[in-house]
Design a protein around this motif. Structure first.
Motif, PDB file in Angstrom:
ATOM      1  N   PRO A 108      -1.648  11.389 -33.868  1.00 28.55           N
ATOM      2  CA  PRO A 108      -3.017  11.817 -33.830  1.00 28.55           C
ATOM      3  C   PRO A 108      -3.804  10.999 -34.318  1.00 28.55           C
ATOM      4  N   ALA A 109      -5.278  10.881 -33.661  1.00 27.09           N
ATOM      5  CA  ALA A 109      -6.132  10.063 -34.385  1.00 27.09           C
ATOM      6  C   ALA A 109      -6.982  10.763 -35.142  1.00 27.09           C
ATOM      7  N   ARG A 110      -7.617  10.263 -35.936  1.00 28.06           N
ATOM      8  CA  ARG A 110      -8.640  10.850 -37.230  1.00 28.06           C
ATOM      9  C   ARG A 110      -9.552  11.802 -36.616  1.00 28.06           C
ATOM     10  N   ASP A 111      -9.902  11.408 -35.589  1.00 34.03           N
ATOM     11  CA  ASP A 111     -11.254  12.323 -34.831  1.00 34.03           C
ATOM     12  C   ASP A 111     -10.628  13.785 -34.465  1.00 34.03           C
ATOM     13  N   GLY A 112      -9.218  13.889 -34.209  1.00 33.42           N
ATOM     14  CA  GLY A 112      -8.707  15.151 -34.087  1.00 33.42           C
ATOM     15  C   GLY A 112      -8.647  15.476 -32.611  1.00 33.42           C
ATOM     16  N   HIS A 113      -9.196  14.660 -31.789  1.00 38.96           N
ATOM     17  CA  HIS A 113      -9.139  14.656 -30.315  1.00 38.96           C
ATOM     18  C   HIS A 113      -8.224  13.804 -29.585  1.00 38.96           C
ATOM     19  N   ASN A 114      -8.221  12.390 -30.094  1.00 38.12           N
ATOM     20  CA  ASN A 114      -7.508  11.259 -29.404  1.00 38.12           C
ATOM     21  C   ASN A 114      -6.121  11.242 -30.023  1.00 38.12           C
ATOM     22  N   VAL A 115      -5.463  10.252 -29.607  1.00 35.75           N
ATOM     23  CA  VAL A 115      -4.137   9.854 -30.028  1.00 35.75           C
ATOM     24  C   VAL A 115      -4.218   8.220 -30.178  1.00 35.75           C
ATOM     25  N   ARG A 116      -3.444   7.722 -31.244  1.00 39.28           N
ATOM     26  CA  ARG A 116      -3.231   6.382 -31.566  1.00 39.28           C
ATOM     27  C   ARG A 116      -1.803   6.041 -31.005  1.00 39.28           C
ATOM     28  N   LEU A 117      -1.675   5.020 -30.188  1.00 40.12           N
ATOM     29  CA  LEU A 117      -0.474   4.406 -29.462  1.00 40.12           C
ATOM     30  C   LEU A 117      -0.179   3.201 -30.146  1.00 40.12           C
ATOM     31  N   TYR A 118       0.958   2.977 -30.600  1.00 40.31           N
ATOM     32  CA  TYR A 118       1.474   1.588 -31.185  1.00 40.31           C
ATOM     33  C   TYR A 118       2.733   1.021 -30.376  1.00 40.31           C
ATOM     34  N   LEU A 119       2.599   0.048 -29.949  1.00 38.19           N
ATOM     35  CA  LEU A 119       3.713  -0.813 -29.204  1.00 38.19           C
ATOM     36  C   LEU A 119       3.915  -2.044 -29.845  1.00 38.19           C
ATOM     37  N   THR A 120       5.282  -2.384 -30.075  1.00 34.16           N
ATOM     38  CA  THR A 120       5.589  -3.912 -30.299  1.00 34.16           C
ATOM     39  C   THR A 120       5.922  -4.641 -28.990  1.00 34.16           C
ATOM     40  N   ALA A 121       5.123  -5.496 -28.868  1.00 33.96           N
ATOM     41  CA  ALA A 121       5.305  -6.302 -27.406  1.00 33.96           C
ATOM     42  C   ALA A 121       5.533  -7.960 -27.281  1.00 33.96           C
ATOM     43  N   GLU A 122       5.947  -8.236 -26.297  1.00 35.45           N
ATOM     44  CA  GLU A 122       6.240  -9.784 -26.369  1.00 35.45           C
ATOM     45  C   GLU A 122       5.897 -10.099 -24.776  1.00 35.45           C
ATOM     46  N   MET A 130       5.847 -12.293 -31.003  1.00 39.15           N
ATOM     47  CA  MET A 130       5.800 -10.873 -30.664  1.00 39.15           C
ATOM     48  C   MET A 130       4.633 -10.480 -31.658  1.00 39.15           C
ATOM     49  N   PHE A 131       3.891  -9.309 -31.028  1.00 43.58           N
ATOM     50  CA  PHE A 131       2.704  -8.743 -31.626  1.00 43.58           C
ATOM     51  C   PHE A 131       2.604  -7.192 -31.422  1.00 43.58           C
ATOM     52  N   GLU A 132       1.683  -6.601 -32.272  1.00 39.67           N
ATOM     53  CA  GLU A 132       1.713  -5.102 -32.060  1.00 39.67           C
ATOM     54  C   GLU A 132       0.464  -4.827 -31.398  1.00 39.67           C
ATOM     55  N   ILE A 133       0.455  -3.905 -30.681  1.00 36.63           N
ATOM     56  CA  ILE A 133      -0.571  -3.548 -29.791  1.00 36.63           C
ATOM     57  C   ILE A 133      -0.839  -1.847 -30.408  1.00 36.63           C
ATOM     58  N   ARG A 134      -2.395  -1.595 -30.738  1.00 34.14           N
ATOM     59  CA  ARG A 134      -2.889  -0.331 -31.044  1.00 34.14           C
ATOM     60  C   ARG A 134      -3.899   0.228 -30.268  1.00 34.14           C
ATOM     61  N   ILE A 135      -3.800   1.136 -29.567  1.00 33.54           N
ATOM     62  CA  ILE A 135      -4.586   1.872 -28.697  1.00 33.54           C
ATOM     63  C   ILE A 135      -5.162   3.270 -29.079  1.00 33.54           C
ATOM     64  N   VAL A 136      -6.354   3.566 -29.186  1.00 33.34           N
ATOM     65  CA  VAL A 136      -6.906   5.013 -29.240  1.00 33.34           C
ATOM     66  C   VAL A 136      -7.348   5.541 -27.937  1.00 33.34           C
ATOM     67  N   CYS A 137      -6.857   6.551 -27.629  1.00 30.67           N
ATOM     68  CA  CYS A 137      -7.071   7.134 -26.153  1.00 30.67           C
ATOM     69  C   CYS A 137      -6.776   8.519 -26.190  1.00 30.67           C
ATOM     70  N   ASP A 138      -7.379   8.968 -24.913  1.00 27.58           N
ATOM     71  CA  ASP A 138      -7.249  10.503 -24.849  1.00 27.58           C
ATOM     72  C   ASP A 138      -5.871  10.872 -24.478  1.00 27.58           C
ATOM     73  N   ILE A 159      -1.252   4.409 -20.020  1.00 24.93           N
ATOM     74  CA  ILE A 159      -1.403   3.349 -20.555  1.00 24.93           C
ATOM     75  C   ILE A 159      -0.051   2.769 -20.887  1.00 24.93           C
ATOM     76  N   THR A 160       0.782   3.353 -21.387  1.00 26.82           N
ATOM     77  CA  THR A 160       2.153   2.893 -21.799  1.00 26.82           C
ATOM     78  C   THR A 160       2.767   2.264 -20.632  1.00 26.82           C
ATOM     79  N   THR A 161       2.786   3.015 -19.495  1.00 29.25           N
ATOM     80  CA  THR A 161       3.452   2.551 -18.378  1.00 29.25           C
ATOM     81  C   THR A 161       2.685   1.130 -17.890  1.00 29.25           C
ATOM     82  N   ALA A 162       1.336   1.109 -18.031  1.00 28.44           N
ATOM     83  CA  ALA A 162       0.651  -0.325 -17.713  1.00 28.44           C
ATOM     84  C   ALA A 162       1.074  -1.389 -18.419  1.00 28.44           C
ATOM     85  N   LEU A 163       1.072  -1.179 -19.705  1.00 25.60           N
ATOM     86  CA  LEU A 163       1.571  -1.935 -20.803  1.00 25.60           C
ATOM     87  C   LEU A 163       2.867  -2.623 -20.433  1.00 25.60           C
TER      88      LEU A 163
END
Length: 74
Positions: A33-47, A1-9, A16-20
């Motif tokens: 929310p991402a620190r830049d105020g425009h993007n988001v951070r996605l976190y998913l646990t995956a196997e 098991m691992f964690e995926i982190r993505i910063v995206c629009d 992106i979530t659907t593709a993963l």
């Protein structure tokens, strides 16, 4: 098991979530929310799915591009 982190629009977060989820067995996606105020951070646990031997499509700009989510301009 691992964690995926993505910063995206934010507009790309669902695709992106659907593709993963097509490639990995994932838990619930968490979005913040991402620190830049425009993007988001996605976190998913995956196997990896059993029997799945998906390989990276190519190295592009020093990053591995997977066949399930290649940028349209590549």
């Amino acid at each position: 098991m691992f964690e995926i982190r993505i910063v995206c629009d934010p507009a790309e977060a669902d695709s992106i979530t659907t593709a993963l989820r097509r490639v990995f067995a994932t838990g619930t996606a968490r979005q913040y929310p991402a620190r830049d105020g425009h993007n988001v951070r996605l976190y998913l646990t995956a196997e990896e799915r059993e029997g799945d031997t998906a390989a990276p499509a190519a190295e592009v700009d020093g990053m591995t591009q997977w066949p399930w989510y290649l940028p349209a301009d590549r």
